[in-house]
Design a protein around this motif. Structure first.
Motif, PDB file in Angstrom:
ATOM      1  N   GLU A  34      37.863  30.660  36.681  1.00 17.31           N
ATOM      2  CA  GLU A  34      38.923  30.171  37.866  1.00 17.31           C
ATOM      3  C   GLU A  34      39.118  31.423  38.489  1.00 17.31           C
ATOM      4  N   ARG A  35      39.256  31.186  40.050  1.00 19.09           N
ATOM      5  CA  ARG A  35      39.557  32.233  41.011  1.00 19.09           C
ATOM      6  C   ARG A  35      40.651  31.410  41.958  1.00 19.09           C
ATOM      7  N   ASP A  36      41.336  32.498  42.658  1.00 20.02           N
ATOM      8  CA  ASP A  36      42.414  32.145  43.551  1.00 20.02           C
ATOM      9  C   ASP A  36      41.544  31.438  44.598  1.00 20.02           C
ATOM     10  N   SER A  37      41.972  30.156  45.090  1.00 23.00           N
ATOM     11  CA  SER A  37      41.698  29.374  46.402  1.00 23.00           C
ATOM     12  C   SER A  37      40.185  28.899  46.228  1.00 23.00           C
ATOM     13  N   PHE A  38      39.523  28.954  44.983  1.00 17.15           N
ATOM     14  CA  PHE A  38      38.273  28.491  44.875  1.00 17.15           C
ATOM     15  C   PHE A  38      38.247  27.188  43.771  1.00 17.15           C
ATOM     16  N   THR A  75      37.427  25.421  40.347  1.00 18.25           N
ATOM     17  CA  THR A  75      37.087  25.890  39.036  1.00 18.25           C
ATOM     18  C   THR A  75      35.460  25.794  38.732  1.00 18.25           C
ATOM     19  N   ALA A 117      44.202  37.190  39.826  1.00 20.42           N
ATOM     20  CA  ALA A 117      43.323  36.472  40.896  1.00 20.42           C
ATOM     21  C   ALA A 117      42.147  35.685  40.165  1.00 20.42           C
ATOM     22  N   HIS A 123      32.458  36.336  41.683  1.00 21.74           N
ATOM     23  CA  HIS A 123      32.827  36.067  42.905  1.00 21.74           C
ATOM     24  C   HIS A 123      31.447  35.671  43.921  1.00 21.74           C
TER      25      HIS A 123
END
Length: 260
Positions: free
Chosen positions: A35-39, A41, A102, A144
């Motif tokens: 999980e990443r912010d603004s992306f 899952t 993040a 990322h």
């Protein structure tokens, strides 16, 4: 002397046992969730000893990219069961970036939250089992890379099913004189996309509408049954749809080479 030898044997046995437990723990991992912010899952699952991506797309996974994740899981497992690091109650969670992480990686049910990089630039703050640890920085770059860091970019993963000759057929409405080009399947069998991306919504007109549409068919007389892929040539690139919720992206140079 006997005591010394026995001590050495005990150390070797403990190291071997530790490695065996580590291998067993890694073998037991069957889901990985990133999980990443603004992306979106990313969820990987192990089915019949093969890794597959099920979120955000259902697509095969590049196994060589999963290996570093499992190495990181091994580090996380050691941190989870060890007493290194600091209890989170003793740490400024905001300063470490762990108050609102993040990114995070969950191996089965074990969550590793990732915060800010450490001062040495080689490690990153991580929260594992309520303890703040310093884990390798390379994991940040890997996750990322997003979907394309893990997806198998082979357009035809089961290439053995392709006949020796394929046919690239222009769309009827795009050209009054419909063209059919016979091509050898050898280059298509090994075709690797530059990336995958979400399939364009067919009900919306894209800002850069397709210049040309093609079909890839196993027969010169195309039917729904013989159609292997839809191909759209946009200005910046060419996209290939094989039926999933995503499309493969290749360059015009690659596409032109496939036609020769």
């Amino acid at each position: 002397m006997f005591v010394f030898v026995a001590l050495i044997a005990l150390i070797v046995w403990l190291e071997f046992d530790s490695r065996q437990q580590s291998r067993s723990a890694l073998a037991g991992i069957h889901t990985i969730e990133i999980e990443r912010d603004s992306f979106a899952t990313i969820k990987l699952t192990k089915l019949s000893d093969e890794w597959q991506m099920i979120t955000p797309y259902r697509i095969g996974v590049n196994a060589t990219r999963v290996e570093p994740l499992l190495q990181f899981a091994d580090l996380g497992n050691a941190a989870y069961h060890g007493d290194n690091g600091y209890d989170q109650a003793e740490v400024d969670m905001s300063a470490t970036g762990l108050l609102n992480p993040a990114a995070s990686i969950t191996f089965n049910d074990t969550l590793i939250a990732l915060g800010k990089p450490a001062a040495d630039g080689e490690r990153r703050y991580a929260l594992v089992n309520h303890r703040v640890q310093l884990l390798p920085e390379w994991i940040w770059s890997l996750i990322h890379g997003g979907v394309n860091a893990f997806a198998n970019l082979a357009v035809f993963a089961d290439a053995t099913d392709l006949p020796e000759t394929l046919y690239v057929i222009s769309h009827e409405n795009d050209n009054a004189d419909q063209q059919t080009i016979a091509v050898a399947s050898s280059a298509w069998r090994t075709l690797q996309a530059d990336k995958v991306m979400q399939k364009p919504d067919a009900n919306q007109t894209p800002g850069d509408s397709p210049a040309t549409r093609f079909y890839l068919s196993s027969n010169a007389t195309r039917t729904e049954e013989t159609t292997l892929a839809d191909i759209f040539s946009y200005t910046p690139h060419v996209v290939i749809s094989t039926g999933g919720e995503f499309v493969y992206v290749i360059s015009h140079e690659t596409f032109n080479a496939l036609l020769n």
